[in-house]
Design a protein around this motif. Sequence first.
Motif, PDB file in Angstrom:
ATOM      1  N   GLY A   1       0.795  -1.224   0.000  1.00 38.56           N
ATOM      2  CA  GLY A   1       0.000   0.000   0.000  1.00 38.56           C
ATOM      3  C   GLY A   1       0.826   1.272   0.000  1.00 38.56           C
ATOM      4  O   GLY A   1       0.278   2.370  -0.004  1.00 38.56           O
ATOM      5  N   ARG A   2       2.148   1.131  -0.007  1.00 36.34           N
ATOM      6  CA  ARG A   2       2.983   2.332  -0.013  1.00 36.34           C
ATOM      7  C   ARG A   2       3.537   2.584  -1.415  1.00 36.34           C
ATOM      8  O   ARG A   2       3.837   1.639  -2.150  1.00 36.34           O
ATOM      9  CB  ARG A   2       4.138   2.174   0.983  1.00 36.34           C
ATOM     10  CG  ARG A   2       3.659   2.108   2.424  1.00 36.34           C
ATOM     11  CD  ARG A   2       4.798   1.993   3.394  1.00 36.34           C
ATOM     12  NE  ARG A   2       5.459   0.694   3.320  1.00 36.34           N
ATOM     13  CZ  ARG A   2       6.378   0.278   4.179  1.00 36.34           C
ATOM     14  NH1 ARG A   2       6.736   1.057   5.184  1.00 36.34           N
ATOM     15  NH2 ARG A   2       6.947  -0.908   4.048  1.00 36.34           N
ATOM     16  N   VAL A   3       3.669   3.849  -1.719  1.00 34.00           N
ATOM     17  CA  VAL A   3       4.246   4.222  -3.010  1.00 34.00           C
ATOM     18  C   VAL A   3       5.146   5.437  -2.807  1.00 34.00           C
ATOM     19  O   VAL A   3       4.827   6.327  -2.008  1.00 34.00           O
ATOM     20  CB  VAL A   3       3.148   4.510  -4.069  1.00 34.00           C
ATOM     21  CG1 VAL A   3       2.227   5.650  -3.625  1.00 34.00           C
ATOM     22  CG2 VAL A   3       3.760   4.832  -5.435  1.00 34.00           C
TER      23      VAL A   3
ATOM     24  N   SER B   1      -5.291  -0.764  -2.581  1.00 34.76           N
ATOM     25  CA  SER B   1      -5.313   0.703  -2.667  1.00 34.76           C
ATOM     26  C   SER B   1      -4.074   1.232  -1.951  1.00 34.76           C
ATOM     27  O   SER B   1      -3.461   0.533  -1.139  1.00 34.76           O
ATOM     28  CB  SER B   1      -6.581   1.271  -2.020  1.00 34.76           C
ATOM     29  OG  SER B   1      -6.609   0.949  -0.649  1.00 34.76           O
ATOM     30  N   TYR B   2      -3.722   2.449  -2.255  1.00 35.93           N
ATOM     31  CA  TYR B   2      -2.563   3.061  -1.610  1.00 35.93           C
ATOM     32  C   TYR B   2      -2.977   3.692  -0.278  1.00 35.93           C
ATOM     33  O   TYR B   2      -3.978   4.395  -0.193  1.00 35.93           O
ATOM     34  CB  TYR B   2      -1.950   4.125  -2.517  1.00 35.93           C
ATOM     35  CG  TYR B   2      -1.198   3.537  -3.693  1.00 35.93           C
ATOM     36  CD1 TYR B   2      -0.056   2.765  -3.493  1.00 35.93           C
ATOM     37  CD2 TYR B   2      -1.634   3.744  -4.998  1.00 35.93           C
ATOM     38  CE1 TYR B   2       0.635   2.223  -4.578  1.00 35.93           C
ATOM     39  CE2 TYR B   2      -0.954   3.203  -6.082  1.00 35.93           C
ATOM     40  CZ  TYR B   2       0.186   2.443  -5.858  1.00 35.93           C
ATOM     41  OH  TYR B   2       0.857   1.901  -6.918  1.00 35.93           O
TER      42      TYR B   2
ATOM     43  N   THR C   1       6.976  -1.615  -1.470  1.00 27.72           N
ATOM     44  CA  THR C   1       6.664  -0.253  -1.904  1.00 27.72           C
ATOM     45  C   THR C   1       6.775  -0.111  -3.417  1.00 27.72           C
ATOM     46  O   THR C   1       7.783  -0.524  -4.009  1.00 27.72           O
ATOM     47  CB  THR C   1       7.639   0.746  -1.238  1.00 27.72           C
ATOM     48  OG1 THR C   1       7.577   0.575   0.181  1.00 27.72           O
ATOM     49  CG2 THR C   1       7.286   2.179  -1.597  1.00 27.72           C
ATOM     50  N   ASP C   2       5.769   0.467  -4.012  1.00 24.47           N
ATOM     51  CA  ASP C   2       5.856   0.795  -5.441  1.00 24.47           C
ATOM     52  C   ASP C   2       6.759   2.016  -5.614  1.00 24.47           C
ATOM     53  O   ASP C   2       6.679   2.972  -4.822  1.00 24.47           O
ATOM     54  CB  ASP C   2       4.466   1.108  -6.003  1.00 24.47           C
ATOM     55  CG  ASP C   2       3.614  -0.140  -6.157  1.00 24.47           C
ATOM     56  OD1 ASP C   2       4.175  -1.245  -6.131  1.00 24.47           O
ATOM     57  OD2 ASP C   2       2.386   0.001  -6.298  1.00 24.47           O
TER      58      ASP C   2
ATOM     59  N   ILE D   1       1.460   7.646   0.613  1.00 25.58           N
ATOM     60  CA  ILE D   1       2.054   8.182  -0.622  1.00 25.58           C
ATOM     61  C   ILE D   1       3.202   9.105  -0.223  1.00 25.58           C
ATOM     62  O   ILE D   1       2.983  10.134   0.435  1.00 25.58           O
ATOM     63  CB  ILE D   1       1.011   8.967  -1.452  1.00 25.58           C
ATOM     64  CG1 ILE D   1      -0.160   8.047  -1.816  1.00 25.58           C
ATOM     65  CG2 ILE D   1       1.634   9.567  -2.706  1.00 25.58           C
ATOM     66  CD1 ILE D   1      -1.442   8.381  -1.113  1.00 25.58           C
TER      67      ILE D   1
ATOM     68  N   VAL E   1      -2.974   7.322  -7.736  1.00 24.65           N
ATOM     69  CA  VAL E   1      -3.417   6.938  -6.395  1.00 24.65           C
ATOM     70  C   VAL E   1      -4.831   6.356  -6.422  1.00 24.65           C
ATOM     71  O   VAL E   1      -5.149   5.440  -5.653  1.00 24.65           O
ATOM     72  CB  VAL E   1      -3.334   8.158  -5.438  1.00 24.65           C
ATOM     73  CG1 VAL E   1      -3.882   7.801  -4.065  1.00 24.65           C
ATOM     74  CG2 VAL E   1      -1.893   8.623  -5.317  1.00 24.65           C
TER      75      VAL E   1
END
Lengths: 370, 271
Positions: B27-29, B110-111, B60-61, B114, B89
Motif C-alpha cells: 500500500g505504499r508508493v 489501494s494506496y 513499496t511501489d 504516498i 493513487v
Amino acid sequence: MTGLNQSQTTEVLARYEPDDLMETVGRFLDSPPAHKRFTLRSHKTTPIEDADEIALRDDIDEFLEMCSTLEVMSLATGVVPELKFDLRTAIVDTLSDESVVQYYAVNYPTPLPTLLLAQLTEDEDGPAHSMLLPIREQSVDTTALLISFLELDARPWRNRDLQFFFDILDGYQFDGFGIDAFLSILGDADQLAHVLIGKTKIDAHELRSINGFCQFATFCEDFDQLCKRAADLPLLRSAFWLNFSYWFCERSHYLRKVTREARARLAPSGNAANSFEDLHDHMADFVVMVDKLTRTRDFALPLVESAAPLLDHWAEMHGVSATRRRRRGTRSTRRRNRRDHPPSRRDGNFEEAESEPEALPEIEIEEGEH
Amino acid sequence: MLPHHYLDAPIDATGESISYLSRNPDGRVIVFVHGFMGDKFATWHKMHEELVREPTAAGTDLIFYGYASVQPQALASAGLLRQFLHELVTLTPSVKARMHPARQSLAGFSYSKIIIVAHSLGAAITRRALLDLHKGGATWTNYVSLLLFAPAHRGAQLAELRKELVHQSGSSIISLISAFFSLRSQASRDLERKSVFIRQLKSETAAALTNGSATCLKARKVIFGQKDSVVLIERFCDDPCEAIWHGHNHTSVCKASPQFTDPLREVLNQL
C-alpha cells in the motif's frame, strides 16, 4: 547472480510481447523459401517500400532484438535463461532458417543471435557454452547493471522525442523535416532560442528534434557509464555494446559525422548566447565520447575472441579479426526498415556517408591488425 | 529478476514516467519528481538501483515521474503532475492497464501511504499540485508525506543552476544547450522569487494550513546542500527546520549511490 528461471525470463521478455512475435514469425517461416528470401533481402538489392513488408521486417527485427536481450542475460549470469518450450522452439527454428540467417548474419549483421542459437543447440562442451563457464564461476551480482541495461534498451521505445531523433538520424523525414533541418536550427541562435524558450508547439518537429538530441546525448552518456561500470566484466560489456551495435558500429561513421556537425553548427549559436566557452568544451567532450563509443574493436573484441569461431564472420566484416577487411556499410535492427521507406528522401546539404566513411584516422585499424 | 519488484515499465500515457511495482505491495508508493532540466533517473543517480534491492522497500511501489521541465510553465507542469498523481493513487483504469498483469488482478488494493520525494522545481510543482488536489477535496492527500531536496518553493536563481550544471561532472552535456537558453523560459521566470507562481503558492498554502487539515502541505523533511546557490534557503510556511548537508550543492544533494547513501536513507526513513 544466478541464471534466470522461466518465470524471470518471461518477465524480462514481456516487453517484446513474444506470443505475438512468435505467431507472426511462425507464419513467415511457413511461407515458401523464395518469398522468405525476397522479404528479407538487402535494401541495396531492391528497396523496401511495401507497408506489409516493412511491418513484417519490423517484427523480425524485434524478434532478433529479443534474442539479443536473452544473450545479454546469458552473458550476465553465465547461464542460458530458461525458456518455455514453445518459445525455445520458435527461437531455434527462426534463427536456423536460411533466409533469417542471411538476414541477421550477412545482410544486416547483428552477432548476439548467433551466440544464442549456438547455446540453444550445441553440446555443453561447445564454444558457446564454454565461454559462459568463467562467468558462472566468477558469480558476480550483475543485477544493477542489468537494471540499467534494460532501462536503456527500452528507452528509445518509451521516449518519443528520443525516438524522433533516432528516426531523423536514420534518414527519416517528417513533413520534410529531417537531419538537415535539425542541424540548421542548431546553427541559428534566434531559432534555437525560439524553440527552447517554449515559443513552438509541444509537438513541433523543431522542439522534438532538440529535445531528442538532448535525450540522445543523455542516452550516450548513460551508455558510456554502463560500459564503464562493466569494465571488469569484458564479455558483458561486449554484449551491452553489441546490443546497440546498429548505432555504434554499423552507423558509427554517420553518427560521428552528425555529432561533429552539431558541434560546428552550435558554435555561432553559443557565441550569440554569449556563454559559449563552457558549452563548447562540453560539446567537444561529447564528440570524443561518441568517438570512443564507436570503436568497434575495443568493445567487440573480448566477445569475439571468447566465442571464437562463432563470431569470426561478423568480426571479419567489422575489422576485429586477424583477417580484417575494410568495414562495409551494413545495418541491423528494426530501424533499417523504417529508413528504407522514408516518407520522403532528404534533399538537404548534409549528406550521409552511406558505405564509405569519411576519414577518421583515430579509429582506423590497419590491415591484419588483431 | 528483481527480488521484490517487477521490471521497469511505463506508468503514464507518454511513457516518460517509469515504475518499479512491488510483487507484494503493502500500500505504499514513493513518487520521485525531478527539477528544472532534471531527469527522472539521473536527478537521483542510482536511487532506483539501490531502492529495488532494499528489503525495507520490498512492498513499496517506486515511481520515477518524468516531465518536460524547461519549456512549459510551472503551473502547467503542476497541473500534469496533479492529474498523474490522482490517476495513480485512485488507480484509474488507464493506470491499472499499464501495470503488471499480476497487479491488475490484485483485488482490493489501494494506496495507504504516498511519499513524494521532490527536487528543486519538482518541489514547487508538487506543492502546487497537492494544494490544488487538497482544495479539490482529494481525501487521499491525507496520506501524503513530502520529502524535499533543495526545494525551489521560495524561488531560485537559475543563472546559478546553469553554472552549476556546467561545472558538474556527469551532467548531461547537451542539456547544457537548454541551460544556455532556458534562462528566458517561462518555467525559469516562474521560479523567480517574486513571481506570481511562487507568491501564490506560499499565500494559498498558508491559507490552507490555517484552515485546518492540510497536513499534506507541510513537508516531513526539507534538505539543502550547504553549497546550494541555486534556490533560496528560506522556510516555507509550517515546514520543519531545514537539514543542511555539509559539502553538497544543489544537484549533488539528492544523488544516491553506494558511496553516498544519505539520500537513500532519508527516503527509507519516510516509509
